[in-house]
Design an enzyme around this catalytic site. Structure first.
Site, PDB file in Angstrom:
ATOM      1  N   HIS A   1     -10.051  -1.883  12.118  1.00  0.00           N
ATOM      2  CA  HIS A   1      -9.097  -2.623  11.589  1.00  0.00           C
ATOM      3  C   HIS A   1      -9.504  -3.539  12.816  1.00  0.00           C
ATOM      4  CE1 HIS A   1      -4.671  -3.070   9.662  1.00  0.00           C
ATOM      5  NE2 HIS A   1      -5.595  -3.649   9.104  1.00  0.00           N
TER       6      HIS A   1
ATOM      7  N   ASP B   1      -9.446  -9.512   9.455  1.00  0.00           N
ATOM      8  CA  ASP B   1      -9.103  -7.619   9.079  1.00  0.00           C
ATOM      9  C   ASP B   1      -9.589  -7.112   9.293  1.00  0.00           C
ATOM     10  OD1 ASP B   1      -6.703  -6.090   8.393  1.00  0.00           O
ATOM     11  OD2 ASP B   1      -7.917  -6.166   6.155  1.00  0.00           O
TER      12      ASP B   1
ATOM     13  N   ARG C   1       1.709 -12.308  -0.130  1.00  0.00           N
ATOM     14  CA  ARG C   1       0.454 -12.121   0.020  1.00  0.00           C
ATOM     15  C   ARG C   1      -0.542 -14.400   0.047  1.00  0.00           C
ATOM     16  NH1 ARG C   1      -2.531  -8.426   3.821  1.00  0.00           N
ATOM     17  NH2 ARG C   1      -0.543  -6.448   4.206  1.00  0.00           N
TER      18      ARG C   1
ATOM     19  N   SER D   1      -0.882  -2.810  10.635  1.00  0.00           N
ATOM     20  CA  SER D   1      -0.979  -4.428  10.090  1.00  0.00           C
ATOM     21  C   SER D   1       0.063  -5.019  10.681  1.00  0.00           C
ATOM     22  CB  SER D   1      -0.801  -3.431   8.356  1.00  0.00           C
ATOM     23  OG  SER D   1      -1.948  -2.732   7.873  1.00  0.00           O
TER      24      SER D   1
ATOM     25  N   GLY E   1      -4.201  -3.448  -1.147  1.00  0.00           N
ATOM     26  CA  GLY E   1      -5.058  -2.333  -0.224  1.00  0.00           C
ATOM     27  C   GLY E   1      -4.958  -0.646  -1.616  1.00  0.00           C
TER      28      GLY E   1
ATOM     29  N   ARG F   1       0.719  -1.094  -0.086  1.00  0.00           N
ATOM     30  CA  ARG F   1      -0.752  -0.289   0.052  1.00  0.00           C
ATOM     31  C   ARG F   1       0.661   0.979  -0.256  1.00  0.00           C
ATOM     32  NH1 ARG F   1      -1.835   0.639   4.528  1.00  0.00           N
ATOM     33  NH2 ARG F   1      -1.342  -0.193   5.178  1.00  0.00           N
TER      34      ARG F   1
ATOM     35  N   CYS G   1       0.820  -7.459  12.129  1.00  0.00           N
ATOM     36  CA  CYS G   1       1.428  -8.193  13.553  1.00  0.00           C
ATOM     37  C   CYS G   1       0.189  -8.734  14.122  1.00  0.00           C
ATOM     38  CB  CYS G   1       0.916  -6.523  14.287  1.00  0.00           C
ATOM     39  SG  CYS G   1       1.632  -5.157  14.195  1.00  0.00           S
TER      40      CYS G   1
ATOM     41  N   TYR H   1      -1.552  -3.714  -6.662  1.00  0.00           N
ATOM     42  CA  TYR H   1      -1.136  -4.799  -5.152  1.00  0.00           C
ATOM     43  C   TYR H   1      -2.611  -3.897  -4.305  1.00  0.00           C
ATOM     44  CZ  TYR H   1       1.243  -7.274  -2.503  1.00  0.00           C
ATOM     45  OH  TYR H   1       1.817  -8.419  -2.038  1.00  0.00           O
TER      46      TYR H   1
ATOM     47  N   THR I   1      -4.081 -12.296  12.012  1.00  0.00           N
ATOM     48  CA  THR I   1      -4.531 -13.784  10.860  1.00  0.00           C
ATOM     49  C   THR I   1      -4.273 -14.627  11.812  1.00  0.00           C
ATOM     50  OG1 THR I   1      -4.199 -12.261   8.935  1.00  0.00           O
ATOM     51  CG2 THR I   1      -4.645 -14.633   9.231  1.00  0.00           C
TER      52      THR I   1
ATOM     53  N   LYS J   1      -9.475  -1.739   2.468  1.00  0.00           N
ATOM     54  CA  LYS J   1      -8.486  -0.540   3.056  1.00  0.00           C
ATOM     55  C   LYS J   1     -10.113   0.891   2.428  1.00  0.00           C
ATOM     56  CE  LYS J   1      -6.180  -3.323   4.873  1.00  0.00           C
ATOM     57  NZ  LYS J   1      -6.494  -3.473   6.465  1.00  0.00           N
TER      58      LYS J   1
ATOM     59  N   TYR K   1       2.043 -16.878  19.643  1.00  0.00           N
ATOM     60  CA  TYR K   1       0.216 -17.479  19.143  1.00  0.00           C
ATOM     61  C   TYR K   1      -0.190 -18.908  19.737  1.00  0.00           C
ATOM     62  CZ  TYR K   1       4.203 -16.792  16.327  1.00  0.00           C
ATOM     63  OH  TYR K   1       5.327 -16.285  15.119  1.00  0.00           O
ATOM     64  N   GLY K   2      -0.188 -20.166  20.152  1.00  0.00           N
ATOM     65  CA  GLY K   2      -1.493 -20.440  21.251  1.00  0.00           C
ATOM     66  C   GLY K   2      -1.261 -20.394  22.507  1.00  0.00           C
TER      67      GLY K   2
HETATM   68  C1  OXD Z   1      -2.900  -4.118   5.807  1.00  0.00           C
HETATM   69  C2  OXD Z   1      -3.504  -5.510   5.020  1.00  0.00           C
HETATM   70  O1  OXD Z   1      -1.861  -3.857   4.653  1.00  0.00           O
HETATM   71  O2  OXD Z   1      -4.636  -5.983   5.748  1.00  0.00           O
HETATM   72  O3  OXD Z   1      -3.622  -4.246   6.601  1.00  0.00           O
HETATM   73  O4  OXD Z   1      -3.277  -5.805   3.918  1.00  0.00           O
HETATM   74 MN    MN Z   2      -4.851  -5.237   7.557  1.00  0.00          MN
END
Ligand code: OXD
Ligand code: MN
Length: 649
Positions: free
Chosen positions: A289, A336, A429, A311, A262, A109, A313, A260, A316, A269, A554-555
């Protein structure tokens, strides 16, 4: 002054036969409509949509117009076309998966070229004090925007097909959903939008049946460099003149020059966050977000939480967490974006407006996110990851390729483990359908959304910030969101690991003045009979003196969820007061079996926080100045007072 000088970029000459060409197209559209009476014939589109298409056909001069029906057959034709043009290659190791390699100049982005366009600057962005530079979005006047659009779009689709993508953000039968229509000259964007949003004739039917046929207008072109030189024919773009514009007053998005993420998948976004946040403000709800997950404890009690992290961090990873704590279950609603509002019973409810995951590939592996690894090897478009000689993909963090299997990096060059350059681009991605996720929540597409009991904010904070703390109340929670910071990531064009302010993880995504946004969040508490959720800040990334992460993440983050659930369930003796909020009591935080420094993880160092409070106060006063709500000013003062009287032992 606008935040960006669109300058006197050369006009792309209008192809001489542009208007004639348009008229020919128009005749063809009419006759095809008469022949087929198809819902997707341009002349049979709802009047407002037809007007939108025709107006832009006149400007962009495509040689063809195709209204997308969202069908498998249509997708297959587009995939074939993309393979033929070399934009994507098939990945025979998996089912129906493809790899795209973008231009090296179009990999993330571009925040510096993203604008909110309004009559008054102050409606769009916070106006900083004195000569300070605004850090939360860029403004452009409507006149400048129109000039920039004209300079870029006239004739930009000559020789190309204009695709008309009718899409819904959110389930079609949900009162919370909104419709958009994206015009684009990129087949890659069409295929990706079909994964990320609900595309097709049902959307047209809904538009047809709605009284006002309301939709958000999104115009996109990958562009055409003014020099006429397309550097990367498989991935045309115009990085020198890329612009992503939003006109909230008209619910319009115009994006030029990039194919590309977003920048080009405009549902994400641009619509769901920037335009979405302005619609949400108008209508009294929140577009954020955030991930959404459902967590069930060993007693079978289920709660839903949302979490805002900047983003790249780990949203997901968290949304697909496999809890390490026995008896816990996490289910994913979204990774997201969230649209949420209080229902008539005062319960906050959320939907995921998206239909797929557009996740960062590097770092995703069987150990960090096994659920994602079970999700993404079917019906997926990968972009800028490395390719293996056995027809698969590879990226940093994935198990090394089997002996004898060679690797081409994201640029298509031979690559071997240990090379000095990465195999996959750090912002590479996967674009994959959400319903393939093995732990997708049974209510992920419920029209009424899921009930939310806790809101988490978080970021990458190597120093001073505890693993988790809870806000004293709603206003304090809003202040915590406003104070968020994180190390920069590769999702945008920033370099290095500087700690940046990222309020609400929305810094790049605000559709309007951040001061007004704060006021909007605060105003939720004024609604009658609402049950305000508890608010938390989490930080998986604290480091010790040796620079090692103090928390396994993580877990194991399920232990943090476990504590949050105890708090939400009003369990007694679970919290102790600190100047920044409640942190867990030792007894209430389940660290059984983990070798971690509990006191270190939850310490609130007075010196660090005194500096932090000053810095946050400076940032907010300088950036938001006259629009900083009194409640936030009070929160700053309260924090400083609490820190002043804080006795540490
Ligand atoms: C971001 C995305 O950049 O989710 O936040 O793609
Ligand atoms: Mn995002």
């Amino acid at each position: 002054m606008p935040d960006f000088d669109v300058g006197d970029a050369q006009y792309v000459p209008l192809p001489r036969d542009c208007l004639r060409q348009y008229q020919r197209n128009f005749v063809r559209m009419q006759s095809s409509a008469n022949e087929t009476k198809k819902l997707t014939a341009v002349s049979l589109l709802p009047a407002k949509l037809r007007e939108f298409v025709e107006e832009n056909v006149r400007i962009c001069c495509p040689s063809n117009v195709q209204v997308c029906d969202g069908s498998d057959a249509e997708n297959q034709l587009l995939v074939n076309k993309l393979i033929e043009s070399g934009t994507i290659v098939s990945l025979p190791k998996y089912k129906n998966c493809f790899l795209a390699r973008s231009s090296v100049k179009d990999v993330a982005r571009v925040e510096s070229r993203t604008f909110i366009c309004t009559r008054n600057r102050r409606d769009a962005v916070n106006v900083p004090r004195g000569s300070a530079l605004g850090q939360m979005g860029n403004w452009m006047s409507l006149e400048q925007a129109d000039k920039a659009i004209e300079e870029r779009f006239v004739g930009c689709m000559a020789g190309r097909t204009m695709y008309v993508i009718p899409f819904s953000m959110g389930p079609l039968n949900s009162p919370y959903s909104k419709i958009g229509v994206q015009l684009t000259d990129s087949a890659y964007v069409v295929c990706s939008m079909r994964i990320m949003t609900r595309v097709g004739t049902e959307v047209l039917e809904k538009l047809n049946s709605d009284q006002d046929s309301y939709f958000v207008k999104a115009l996109h072109s990958v562009g055409r460099p003014a020099s006429g030189q397309v550097e990367h024919p498989h991935w045309p773009c115009d990085p020198e003149r890329t612009l992503i514009l939003h006109k909230p007053e008209f619910d319009e998005i115009v994006s030029y020059g990039s194919g590309y993420g977003g920048n080009s998948l405009l549902g994400k976004k641009c619509f769901a966050l920037r335009i979405g946040s302005t619609i949400a403000r108008r209508e009294g709800w929140l577009a954020e977000h955030m991930l959404i997950l459902g967590v069930t404890d060993p007693k079978g009690r289920k709660r839903y939480v949302v979490a805002a992290f900047p983003s790249a961090c780990g949203k997901t990873n968290m949304a697909m967490m496999r809890p390490s704590l026995p008896g816990y279950k996490v289910e994913c609603v979204g990774d997201d974006i969230v649209w949420m509002r209080f229902d008539q019973h005062g319960q906050l409810r959320a939907i995921n407006p998206e239909f797929g995951f557009f996740g960062v590939a590097p770092g995703t592996s069987g150990s960090t996110n096994p659920v994602a690894m079970e999700t993404i090897f079917e019906n997926t478009i990968f972009t800028n990851v490395a390719q293996t000689s056995d027809g698969g993909v590879y990226w940093e963090g994935m198990e090394d390729p089997a002996p004898g299997v060679t690797v081409k990096d994201w640029l298509g060059e031979p690559w071997v483990p240990g090379s000095s350059t990465p195999a996959a681009h750090p912002n590479s991605r996967f674009c994959t359908p959400a319903d393939q996720c093995p732990i997708i929540d049974e209510h992920w597409a419920s029209p009424e959304g899921v009930p939310i009991d806790a809101i988490l904010f978080g970021g990458r904070r190597p120093q001073g910030v505890p693993l988790v703390y809870e806000a004293f109340d709603w206003k304090h929670g809003v202040f915590i969101g406003a104070s968020m910071k994180s190390e920069a990531t590769a999702a945008a064009e920033h370099k290095g690991k500087a700690i940046m302010h990222d309020p609400f993880a929305m810094r790049p995504f605000f559709g309007y003045n951040f001061g007004h946004y704060l006021q909007h969040w605060l105003s939720m508490a004024n609604k009658a009979n609402v049950k305000l959720p508890k608010v938390y800040h989490v930080n998986w990334f604290r480091k010790d003196k040796e620079g090692k992460f103090m928390w396994p993440g993580y877990g194991e983050n399920s232990r943090v969820l476990d504590w949050i659930l105890r708090r939400v369930n009003d369990e007694p003796n679970t919290a102790q007061v600190t100047p920044i909020g409640y942190v867990p009591t030792k007894e209430s935080f389940n660290a059984t079996g983990l070798n971690v420094d509990f006191d270190g993880l939850f310490s609130v160092p007075k010196e660090f926080w005194t500096e932090e409070a000053k810095e946050v106060a400076n940032f907010l006063y300088e950036q938001v100045d006259q629009d900083l709500p009194q409640d936030i000013q009070d929160q700053i003062k309260n924090l400083i007072d609490r820190l002043n009287s804080y006795q540490t032992n």
